[in-house]
Design an enzyme around this catalytic site. Structure first.
Site, PDB file in Angstrom:
ATOM      1  N   GLU A  81       0.821  -1.212   0.000  1.00 30.13           N
ATOM      2  CA  GLU A  81       0.000   0.000   0.000  1.00 30.13           C
ATOM      3  C   GLU A  81       0.856   1.263   0.000  1.00 30.13           C
ATOM      4  OE1 GLU A  81      -3.561  -1.805   2.795  1.00 30.13           O
ATOM      5  OE2 GLU A  81      -1.670  -1.243   3.706  1.00 30.13           O
TER       6      GLU A  81
ATOM      7  N   ASP B  91      -7.619  -5.012   8.697  1.00 28.22           N
ATOM      8  CA  ASP B  91      -7.217  -3.754   8.056  1.00 28.22           C
ATOM      9  C   ASP B  91      -7.096  -3.878   6.548  1.00 28.22           C
ATOM     10  OD1 ASP B  91      -4.997  -5.356   7.969  1.00 28.22           O
ATOM     11  OD2 ASP B  91      -3.621  -3.932   8.881  1.00 28.22           O
TER      12      ASP B  91
HETATM   13  N1  LIG Z   1      -4.440  -0.829  12.110  1.00 30.59           N
HETATM   14  C1  LIG Z   1      -3.184  -0.481  11.983  1.00 30.59           C
HETATM   15  O1  LIG Z   1      -2.843   0.696  11.978  1.00 30.59           O
HETATM   16  C2  LIG Z   1      -2.138  -1.564  11.860  1.00 30.59           C
HETATM   17  C3  LIG Z   1      -0.781  -1.229  11.915  1.00 30.59           C
HETATM   18  C4  LIG Z   1       0.151  -2.255  11.906  1.00 30.59           C
HETATM   19  C5  LIG Z   1      -0.269  -3.573  11.781  1.00 30.59           C
HETATM   20  N2  LIG Z   1      -1.602  -3.858  11.680  1.00 30.59           N
HETATM   21  C6  LIG Z   1      -2.069  -5.237  11.591  1.00 30.59           C
HETATM   22  O2  LIG Z   1      -1.894  -5.812  12.864  1.00 30.59           O
HETATM   23  C7  LIG Z   1      -1.748  -7.213  12.718  1.00 30.59           C
HETATM   24  C8  LIG Z   1      -0.565  -7.700  13.522  1.00 30.59           C
HETATM   25  O3  LIG Z   1       0.615  -7.211  12.964  1.00 30.59           O
HETATM   26  P1  LIG Z   1       2.028  -7.795  13.443  1.00 30.59           P
HETATM   27  O4  LIG Z   1       3.060  -6.983  12.767  1.00 30.59           O
HETATM   28  O5  LIG Z   1       2.038  -7.912  14.928  1.00 30.59           O
HETATM   29  O6  LIG Z   1       1.926  -9.241  12.801  1.00 30.59           O
HETATM   30  P2  LIG Z   1       2.652 -10.591  13.295  1.00 30.59           P
HETATM   31  O7  LIG Z   1       2.506 -11.565  12.184  1.00 30.59           O
HETATM   32  O8  LIG Z   1       4.000 -10.291  13.814  1.00 30.59           O
HETATM   33  O9  LIG Z   1       1.760 -11.057  14.548  1.00 30.59           O
HETATM   34  C9  LIG Z   1       0.443 -11.503  14.392  1.00 30.59           C
HETATM   35  C10 LIG Z   1       0.167 -12.560  15.447  1.00 30.59           C
HETATM   36  O10 LIG Z   1      -1.214 -12.942  15.357  1.00 30.59           O
HETATM   37  C11 LIG Z   1      -1.268 -14.311  15.708  1.00 30.59           C
HETATM   38  N3  LIG Z   1      -2.547 -14.879  15.296  1.00 30.59           N
HETATM   39  C12 LIG Z   1      -2.986 -15.170  14.054  1.00 30.59           C
HETATM   40  N4  LIG Z   1      -4.232 -15.691  14.114  1.00 30.59           N
HETATM   41  C13 LIG Z   1      -4.588 -15.702  15.422  1.00 30.59           C
HETATM   42  C14 LIG Z   1      -5.753 -16.094  16.111  1.00 30.59           C
HETATM   43  N5  LIG Z   1      -6.812 -16.596  15.472  1.00 30.59           N
HETATM   44  N6  LIG Z   1      -5.799 -15.967  17.462  1.00 30.59           N
HETATM   45  C15 LIG Z   1      -4.726 -15.463  18.132  1.00 30.59           C
HETATM   46  N7  LIG Z   1      -3.583 -15.056  17.529  1.00 30.59           N
HETATM   47  C16 LIG Z   1      -3.525 -15.180  16.183  1.00 30.59           C
HETATM   48  C17 LIG Z   1      -0.063 -14.913  15.008  1.00 30.59           C
HETATM   49  O11 LIG Z   1       0.297 -16.164  15.549  1.00 30.59           O
HETATM   50  C18 LIG Z   1       1.000 -13.838  15.248  1.00 30.59           C
HETATM   51  O12 LIG Z   1       1.780 -14.091  16.400  1.00 30.59           O
HETATM   52  C19 LIG Z   1      -1.623  -7.469  11.220  1.00 30.59           C
HETATM   53  O13 LIG Z   1      -2.859  -7.957  10.742  1.00 30.59           O
HETATM   54  C20 LIG Z   1      -1.306  -6.116  10.643  1.00 30.59           C
HETATM   55  O14 LIG Z   1      -1.754  -5.988   9.310  1.00 30.59           O
HETATM   56  C21 LIG Z   1      -2.535  -2.880  11.728  1.00 30.59           C
END
Ligand SMILES: NC(=O)c1ccc[n+]([C@@H]2O[C@H](COP(=O)([O-])OP(=O)(O)OC[C@H]3O[C@@H](n4cnc5c(N)ncnc54)[C@H](O)[C@@H]3O)[C@@H](O)[C@H]2O)c1
Length: 376
Positions: free
Chosen positions: A60, A231
């Protein structure tokens, strides 16, 4: 006048800066700047981000300008990346001077995104959660999770975390990283167990699916939900019934309707934008028993604030490196001259690709040097 060389902040620079200032202080600084920016919402030229989707994720571009400073962030989201040893989210960005277009700053934005996302979540919760909130469920213990924990501890007053991840190693890492933070951290066996007894529920999972991490029957009256991981189109965390439990708040409705958990709701589903609450135009939480939901997707305004914070902090700390990202030209119309040997006077500059041995004429004298295809 030549543009000043662009400041470059690497991951090493930003990590050093955050170590110097402290994680909580950086999050608080970004939150303060962001709050001020939300109060001047109408100054910003806003648009939903430009997304390129693929089976494994999304890339993005997130531009925004306040007429003085322009910023754009490149960010990806690939939930399958950790299995290949790569982060789910990686980012970098640019801050530029609107009056001239000069790129002032190029910076890493992976660490900075985690800081600004935590700042946004905590800022929203300060306005929407019950003021007596002390316990937070943290579902999803990956790259973003410690930043959320520290933000809620220092900006919202959270004292205890109930954490869960489907990957037990992610939870172990979170627990280890938060040792000495002052937070009481309890690992739970399920989302339901983590949510039970919490005042605030943060979901920050990564899965490219219309998942239902949080169901309505897990929630109690008065809870605040900070839903961060839904997101992207086709990537959600909340059972739609959660959104019907109370009031839903968003960053920028045109973007969230496509990307947020509300993508599963009708197009006219009622939402309140955060700036409306901060500016007093609309109410936030209406009573102690109301469920409030922040459907976070991440908006360019947050990166604009974070880049400005990092830029100012790096200048103050003398961190970063000056990059020759755009040419420094004595004559701004002489871009071609940037290809020629440094210091060569205009009349005597040779061609850009001078043959190594000049071809000989029949008489044995060197032929005249080939001319550049521009007037000498
Ligand atoms: N809204 C925002 O501004 C924003 C900003 C950054 C990241 N994000 C989103 O936040 C999320 C997390 O990002 P990250 O960098 O920590 O990713 P990451 O991959 O490091 O961590 C995600 C975690 O979620 C866990 N997970 C997946 N499915 C699960 C479930 N059903 N139950 C419990 N845990 C589960 C995974 O095992 C992993 O440890 C992503 O989806 C990312 O796109 C959003």
């Amino acid at each position: 006048m030549s543009p000043s060389p662009t400041l470059f902040l690497s991951v090493t620079d930003v990590a050093a800066l955050v170590r110097q200032r402290g994680v909580a202080a950086c999050i608080a600084g970004i939150a303060d700047g962001l709050h001020a920016d939300f109060l001047r919402w109408r100054d910003f030229d806003k648009c939903a981000r430009l997304a390129h989707h693929s089976p494994g994720g999304v890339i993005e571009l997130m531009p925004i300008s306040d007429g003085v400073t322009y910023s754009v962030k490149y960010v990806n989201g690939h939930p399958g990346n950790p299995a290949a040893g790569l982060p789910t989210v990686m980012a970098f960005g640019v801050l530029a001077d609107v009056a001239t277009g000069v790129p002032v700053l190029v910076s890493e934005l992976t660490l900075t995104t985690a800081l600004r996302t935590a700042a946004t979540s905590a800022l929203a919760a300060r306005w929407l959660a019950r003021p007596d909130s002390r316990v937070m469920a943290l579902v999803g213990n990956g790259a973003q999770s410690e930043f959320q924990a520290i933000a809620f501890q220092h900006l919202v007053g959270i004292e205890a975390l109930r954490v869960f991840d489907t990957d037990a190693r992610a939870t172990e890492k979170l627990v280890a990283n938060l040792q000495g933070s002052g937070l009481r951290v309890q690992a739970c066996a399920s989302v339901r167990e983590a949510v039970h007894g919490a005042d605030i529920v943060t979901t920050i999972t990564a899965d490219k699916a219309s998942a239902t991490i949080l169901a309505a029957d897990m929630l109690a009256p008065g809870m605040h939900v900070n839903a961060v991981g839904g997101d992207c189109p086709g990537k959600t965390e909340l059972e739609p019934a959660v959104l019907g439990l109370g009031k839903v708040f968003v960053e920028f409705a045109p973007q969230t309707r496509v990307e947020g958990d509300i993508q599963r709701m009708p197009a006219d589903f009622p939402v309140t934008e955060l700036w409306e609450v901060f500016s007093g135009r609309r109410t936030g939480r209406d009573n102690e028993a109301q469920v409030t939901v922040f459907d976070s997707v991440g908006f360019a305004l947050e990166d604009h604030a974070a880049l400005r914070f990092m830029h100012a902090a790096a200048l103050e700390a003398g961190l970063g490196e000056r990059l020759a990202l755009v040419p420094q030209l004595a004559d701004p119309k002489d871009l071609f001259g940037a290809l020629l040997p440094a210091g060569a006077p205009l009349q005597q500059r040779g061609p850009v690709n001078r043959p190594s041995a000049a071809p000989r004429t029949r008489a044995g004298s060197p032929s005249p040097a080939p001319r550049c295809d521009r007037p000498a």
